[in-house]
Structure formats: C-alpha cells, structure tokens
Write a protein that holds these residues in place. Structure first.
Motif, PDB file in Angstrom:
ATOM      1  N   ASN A  97       0.829  -1.204   0.000  1.00 26.71           N
ATOM      2  CA  ASN A  97       0.000   0.000   0.000  1.00 26.71           C
ATOM      3  C   ASN A  97       0.864   1.255   0.000  1.00 26.71           C
ATOM      4  O   ASN A  97       0.534   2.248  -0.672  1.00 26.71           O
ATOM      5  CB  ASN A  97      -0.928   0.008   1.214  1.00 26.71           C
ATOM      6  N   VAL A  98       1.965   1.211   0.741  1.00 23.72           N
ATOM      7  CA  VAL A  98       2.895   2.341   0.757  1.00 23.72           C
ATOM      8  C   VAL A  98       3.443   2.592  -0.640  1.00 23.72           C
ATOM      9  O   VAL A  98       3.544   3.743  -1.084  1.00 23.72           O
ATOM     10  CB  VAL A  98       4.037   2.082   1.758  1.00 23.72           C
ATOM     11  N   ARG A  99       3.805   1.544  -1.331  1.00 22.38           N
ATOM     12  CA  ARG A  99       4.300   1.689  -2.706  1.00 22.38           C
ATOM     13  C   ARG A  99       3.286   2.420  -3.573  1.00 22.38           C
ATOM     14  O   ARG A  99       3.623   3.360  -4.303  1.00 22.38           O
ATOM     15  CB  ARG A  99       4.605   0.303  -3.290  1.00 22.38           C
ATOM     16  N   HIS A 100       2.031   2.000  -3.476  1.00 22.34           N
ATOM     17  CA  HIS A 100       0.967   2.635  -4.265  1.00 22.34           C
ATOM     18  C   HIS A 100       0.761   4.084  -3.832  1.00 22.34           C
ATOM     19  O   HIS A 100       0.552   4.975  -4.677  1.00 22.34           O
ATOM     20  CB  HIS A 100      -0.327   1.838  -4.101  1.00 22.34           C
ATOM     21  N   THR A 101       0.825   4.327  -2.523  1.00 20.87           N
ATOM     22  CA  THR A 101       0.652   5.680  -2.004  1.00 20.87           C
ATOM     23  C   THR A 101       1.720   6.624  -2.536  1.00 20.87           C
ATOM     24  O   THR A 101       1.424   7.746  -2.981  1.00 20.87           O
ATOM     25  CB  THR A 101       0.691   5.655  -0.462  1.00 20.87           C
ATOM     26  N   VAL A 102       2.969   6.193  -2.500  1.00 18.54           N
ATOM     27  CA  VAL A 102       4.062   7.042  -2.980  1.00 18.54           C
ATOM     28  C   VAL A 102       3.920   7.321  -4.471  1.00 18.54           C
ATOM     29  O   VAL A 102       4.081   8.470  -4.917  1.00 18.54           O
ATOM     30  CB  VAL A 102       5.424   6.402  -2.651  1.00 18.54           C
ATOM     31  N   ARG A 103       3.608   6.315  -5.239  1.00 16.14           N
ATOM     32  CA  ARG A 103       3.435   6.516  -6.684  1.00 16.14           C
ATOM     33  C   ARG A 103       2.288   7.490  -6.962  1.00 16.14           C
ATOM     34  O   ARG A 103       2.393   8.367  -7.836  1.00 16.14           O
ATOM     35  CB  ARG A 103       3.181   5.172  -7.371  1.00 16.14           C
ATOM     36  N   THR A 104       1.199   7.354  -6.229  1.00 18.90           N
ATOM     37  CA  THR A 104       0.035   8.217  -6.435  1.00 18.90           C
ATOM     38  C   THR A 104       0.337   9.665  -6.055  1.00 18.90           C
ATOM     39  O   THR A 104       0.022  10.599  -6.808  1.00 18.90           O
ATOM     40  CB  THR A 104      -1.158   7.695  -5.604  1.00 18.90           C
ATOM     41  N   LEU A 105       0.957   9.869  -4.899  1.00 17.71           N
ATOM     42  CA  LEU A 105       1.211  11.227  -4.433  1.00 17.71           C
ATOM     43  C   LEU A 105       2.340  11.899  -5.209  1.00 17.71           C
ATOM     44  O   LEU A 105       2.331  13.126  -5.377  1.00 17.71           O
ATOM     45  CB  LEU A 105       1.516  11.217  -2.933  1.00 17.71           C
ATOM     46  N   GLU A 106       3.294  11.127  -5.692  1.00 18.34           N
ATOM     47  CA  GLU A 106       4.330  11.718  -6.543  1.00 18.34           C
ATOM     48  C   GLU A 106       3.706  12.268  -7.821  1.00 18.34           C
ATOM     49  O   GLU A 106       4.009  13.386  -8.243  1.00 18.34           O
ATOM     50  CB  GLU A 106       5.416  10.691  -6.866  1.00 18.34           C
ATOM     51  N   ARG A 107       2.815  11.516  -8.427  1.00 20.34           N
ATOM     52  CA  ARG A 107       2.130  11.998  -9.638  1.00 20.34           C
ATOM     53  C   ARG A 107       1.231  13.191  -9.338  1.00 20.34           C
ATOM     54  O   ARG A 107       1.030  14.051 -10.194  1.00 20.34           O
ATOM     55  CB  ARG A 107       1.301  10.865 -10.257  1.00 20.34           C
ATOM     56  N   ALA A 108       0.707  13.259  -8.113  1.00 18.93           N
ATOM     57  CA  ALA A 108      -0.182  14.365  -7.741  1.00 18.93           C
ATOM     58  C   ALA A 108       0.577  15.663  -7.481  1.00 18.93           C
ATOM     59  O   ALA A 108      -0.054  16.727  -7.400  1.00 18.93           O
ATOM     60  CB  ALA A 108      -0.993  13.989  -6.507  1.00 18.93           C
ATOM     61  N   GLY A 109       1.906  15.584  -7.344  1.00 17.81           N
ATOM     62  CA  GLY A 109       2.691  16.799  -7.178  1.00 17.81           C
ATOM     63  C   GLY A 109       3.431  16.933  -5.868  1.00 17.81           C
ATOM     64  O   GLY A 109       3.968  17.999  -5.555  1.00 17.81           O
ATOM     65  N   ALA A 110       3.506  15.871  -5.071  1.00 22.31           N
ATOM     66  CA  ALA A 110       4.260  15.912  -3.813  1.00 22.31           C
ATOM     67  C   ALA A 110       5.753  16.033  -4.081  1.00 22.31           C
ATOM     68  O   ALA A 110       6.267  15.483  -5.059  1.00 22.31           O
ATOM     69  CB  ALA A 110       3.984  14.658  -2.994  1.00 22.31           C
ATOM     70  N   ASP A 111       6.442  16.748  -3.200  1.00 26.28           N
ATOM     71  CA  ASP A 111       7.898  16.847  -3.256  1.00 26.28           C
ATOM     72  C   ASP A 111       8.567  16.107  -2.102  1.00 26.28           C
ATOM     73  O   ASP A 111       9.761  15.819  -2.154  1.00 26.28           O
ATOM     74  CB  ASP A 111       8.316  18.316  -3.246  1.00 26.28           C
ATOM     75  N   ALA A 112       7.796  15.817  -1.073  1.00 22.24           N
ATOM     76  CA  ALA A 112       8.231  14.966   0.037  1.00 22.24           C
ATOM     77  C   ALA A 112       6.978  14.296   0.589  1.00 22.24           C
ATOM     78  O   ALA A 112       5.902  14.893   0.601  1.00 22.24           O
ATOM     79  CB  ALA A 112       8.940  15.771   1.117  1.00 22.24           C
ATOM     80  N   ILE A 113       7.126  13.055   1.025  1.00 23.11           N
ATOM     81  CA  ILE A 113       5.987  12.286   1.529  1.00 23.11           C
ATOM     82  C   ILE A 113       6.334  11.762   2.913  1.00 23.11           C
ATOM     83  O   ILE A 113       7.370  11.129   3.106  1.00 23.11           O
ATOM     84  CB  ILE A 113       5.644  11.126   0.578  1.00 23.11           C
ATOM     85  N   ALA A 144      10.057   0.182   0.665  1.00 22.33           N
ATOM     86  CA  ALA A 144       9.063   0.197  -0.411  1.00 22.33           C
ATOM     87  C   ALA A 144       8.846   1.613  -0.936  1.00 22.33           C
ATOM     88  O   ALA A 144       8.715   1.827  -2.146  1.00 22.33           O
ATOM     89  CB  ALA A 144       7.738  -0.388   0.084  1.00 22.33           C
ATOM     90  N   ALA A 145       8.808   2.585  -0.016  1.00 23.07           N
ATOM     91  CA  ALA A 145       8.613   3.982  -0.418  1.00 23.07           C
ATOM     92  C   ALA A 145       9.788   4.480  -1.253  1.00 23.07           C
ATOM     93  O   ALA A 145       9.599   5.144  -2.294  1.00 23.07           O
ATOM     94  CB  ALA A 145       8.440   4.858   0.821  1.00 23.07           C
ATOM     95  N   VAL A 146      10.991   4.162  -0.817  1.00 25.01           N
ATOM     96  CA  VAL A 146      12.191   4.592  -1.550  1.00 25.01           C
ATOM     97  C   VAL A 146      12.230   3.969  -2.938  1.00 25.01           C
ATOM     98  O   VAL A 146      12.530   4.643  -3.945  1.00 25.01           O
ATOM     99  CB  VAL A 146      13.455   4.232  -0.746  1.00 25.01           C
ATOM    100  N   ASP A 147      11.896   2.694  -3.037  1.00 24.97           N
ATOM    101  CA  ASP A 147      11.911   2.012  -4.335  1.00 24.97           C
ATOM    102  C   ASP A 147      10.802   2.504  -5.257  1.00 24.97           C
ATOM    103  O   ASP A 147      10.943   2.460  -6.484  1.00 24.97           O
ATOM    104  CB  ASP A 147      11.758   0.503  -4.134  1.00 24.97           C
ATOM    105  N   ALA A 148       9.696   2.982  -4.676  1.00 21.60           N
ATOM    106  CA  ALA A 148       8.534   3.356  -5.491  1.00 21.60           C
ATOM    107  C   ALA A 148       8.700   4.688  -6.200  1.00 21.60           C
ATOM    108  O   ALA A 148       8.103   4.919  -7.259  1.00 21.60           O
ATOM    109  CB  ALA A 148       7.273   3.403  -4.618  1.00 21.60           C
ATOM    110  N   ARG A 149       9.498   5.581  -5.655  1.00 26.06           N
ATOM    111  CA  ARG A 149       9.592   6.921  -6.243  1.00 26.06           C
ATOM    112  C   ARG A 149      10.318   6.868  -7.579  1.00 26.06           C
ATOM    113  O   ARG A 149      11.281   6.113  -7.762  1.00 26.06           O
ATOM    114  CB  ARG A 149      10.296   7.877  -5.282  1.00 26.06           C
ATOM    115  N   GLU A 150       9.856   7.683  -8.503  1.00 29.03           N
ATOM    116  CA  GLU A 150      10.503   7.783  -9.810  1.00 29.03           C
ATOM    117  C   GLU A 150      11.631   8.813  -9.792  1.00 29.03           C
ATOM    118  O   GLU A 150      12.626   8.653 -10.486  1.00 29.03           O
ATOM    119  CB  GLU A 150       9.473   8.141 -10.873  1.00 29.03           C
ATOM    120  N   ASP A 151      11.434   9.886  -9.029  1.00 25.29           N
ATOM    121  CA  ASP A 151      12.417  10.958  -8.931  1.00 25.29           C
ATOM    122  C   ASP A 151      13.185  10.777  -7.625  1.00 25.29           C
ATOM    123  O   ASP A 151      12.599  10.811  -6.539  1.00 25.29           O
ATOM    124  CB  ASP A 151      11.688  12.307  -8.951  1.00 25.29           C
ATOM    125  N   GLU A 152      14.493  10.611  -7.717  1.00 29.12           N
ATOM    126  CA  GLU A 152      15.285  10.375  -6.504  1.00 29.12           C
ATOM    127  C   GLU A 152      15.283  11.582  -5.570  1.00 29.12           C
ATOM    128  O   GLU A 152      15.634  11.462  -4.398  1.00 29.12           O
ATOM    129  CB  GLU A 152      16.719  10.010  -6.871  1.00 29.12           C
TER     130      GLU A 152
END
Length: 293
Positions: A97-113, A144-152
């Motif tokens: 779920n964390v993986r999905h959350t990070v991917r979703t919020l990164e696309r929504a415009g988050a810069d830190a989660i 999982a959160a670290v692996d899920a992000r597209e932008d380091e």
C-alpha cells in the motif's frame, strides 16, 4: 530532460540539507496554501489532520484515505508552485500500500511524503493511546517507499510515534534504523522536554523535522533556537487551521449578535483581498485573451 518539477524537488532537497530551520506551515485546502505562498513562506505541508478536520469534520483518528489526500494534493499543486510536503499517515496499509501511495502522491505533485509507524487506524501524534508497528515492518515500508519513487529527489520523511509508546531512547534507536533503510528526513513525534529537543540532532545524523503543535505535547520553541540546533524543518501543521476556526467563530458570532456584518478588516478579509488570493485578475486577463472576436 530536466523539468520544473525535478528542479523544484532538487532545490527543496538543498533547503532541507541546509538545516536552517525552515518554517513549514500546514495547508488544509488550496486557499490556505495560496495564502501561505502569498505571505512568502518557502514550502507547504499538506496536513492530514487538517484535511480530516476541515473537509470531513472529524478528528484525526485515521478517517482520511489516500483518495482524499491525493485530491487535495492535486488541487494545491494547481494553486501554488512551492514545494509540497504531504502527510500520508501510515501509507494506508502495508508495504505494498505504501508503494501505491508514494506513486500516487508523486504523480499528484508531492515533493516529500511523510509516513509514520503507527498501527492503523492511526491517531493524532499528540493524542493518548497510540500504538506502533514493529520496527522491522516499518523498515519494509520505508524501503518500499524509496523504491517506489521515480524521482530520486522526492524525499521520504519517516516519522516515529514510539517516543510516547516505548520512550525516548527507543524512538532514537528506531529513527537511526529508518535512516539506514533509506529515509531522507526523520520526524520524532511528540517529544516532551527541551532536553529531548536539544539532543535530537546530536543523536540522529539525518535531517530532521520538528512538529510544534499549538496546545500539544512538544514545548513551543523559537525557530532561531531550532535552527541553531540544526533542525531542517519546523512544522506548524495546523496553525492556519486553528486561526481560521477562531476567525470564523469571531465573524459569525458578530453576525449573530448584530444581525449584519460589514466589511470590517478587523473581522473579515475584504472582498477584493479574497479575489486577489484566488487570482481573479489573472482569469479576467485570460478571459479577454481568449474571448471571441
């Protein structure tokens, strides 16, 4: 290709690493975010408690879901250009779920989660009766959160609530393990003494966020003092919310007592100020630009 999003995230990472006690006010909707940006702050925190209180009318007891916080992140990203730190509670489930959350919020415009180690359903960090998951489970969530992000340069904030559950030393031990798992920023919630505050940056090497809750457990400490101690971010998650509630109470009490409410700047923002904050002049200009001949 470098985008404006990647540049913003890289610049925010530099701000965090500078450890200069950056004030981080919380926004609970797009208007509050616009006001924070207008006043010259450098970043915004999208508060889960604020979204829960102001949009659902409920206490911060785990009622908010991913859909609500993602929708608010989308709306606030459209309204402001500042870096957005997004409160994702527990990540809304397990590591997957964390993986999905990070991917979703990164696309929504988050810069830190921000992710925390409470048992679901979580509670406000300054409420009694909290429980935390095992350290090993939280480490899996962080990985999982670290692996899920597209932008380091999207930063992962790992929060622990274990200070209230297992004590200060246990919280420090967890925090250092969170860093080893890949967390970029540490957040030890609900510390209760000035001595604990003063020791945090000495005991945990990674950049740290400190949460000042007005009326909460952590002693209110000035930004200059926190900067001198080496904190990166000084969070006031619900200062805007609490002041907005008091402002509404003041104005509506006057309306009820007097039967009318004039444009008194001591009680309500002027009509023109409201339009300025929502960029009405810009939309008037665009309306003229695209008007039919």
């Amino acid at each position: 290709m470098t985008t404006s999003t990647s540049r913003r995230r890289a610049a925010f990472r530099e701000l965090v690493n500078a450890r200069r006690g950056l004030l981080l006010p919380g926004a609970f909707n797009a208007m509050s975010a616009s006001l924070i940006a207008d006043l010259g702050f450098e970043a915004i925190y999208i508060t889960g408690a604020g979204v829960t209180n102001m949009s659902l009318g409920m206490p911060d007891l785990g009622f908010m879901g991913l859909a609500e916080i993602a929708e608010h992140t989308n709306r606030i990203r459209d309204a402001v250009d500042l870096p957005l730190v997004v409160d994702a509670d527990t990540g809304f489930g397990n590591a997957l779920n964390v993986r999905h959350t990070v991917r979703t919020l990164e696309r929504a415009g988050a810069d830190a989660i921000q992710l925390e180690d409470q048992v679901m359903p979580k509670k406000c960090g300054h409420f009694a009766g909290k429980s935390v998951i095992s350290t090993s489970e939280m480490l899996g969530k962080i990985r999982a959160a670290v692996d899920a992000r597209e932008d380091e340069n999207l930063q992962i904030i790992a929060r622990t609530d274990s200070c209230a559950v297992h004590g200060f030393d246990a919280a420090i031990e967890r925090a250092n393990q969170f860093v080893e798992a890949g967390a970029d920023i540490l957040f030890i919630e609900a510390i209760e003494t000035q001595e604990q505050i003063a020791s945090l940056t000495r005991l945990v090497a990674a950049p740290q966020l400190i949460n000042i809750v007005i009326g909460g457990k952590t002693p209110v400490t000035g930004r200059d003092d926190l900067q001198n101690l080496g904190f990166s971010l000084v969070l006031y998650a619900n200062a805007a919310l609490q002041s907005a509630v008091r402002g509404m109470q003041t104005a509506l009490t006057a309306l009820k007592q007097q039967g009318k409410l004039d444009e008194d700047p001591a009680v309500v923002a002027p009509f023109s100020e409201r339009q300025r904050l929502v960029k009405k002049p810009l939309f008037d200009e665009l309306d003229r630009k695209y008007a039919a001949d």
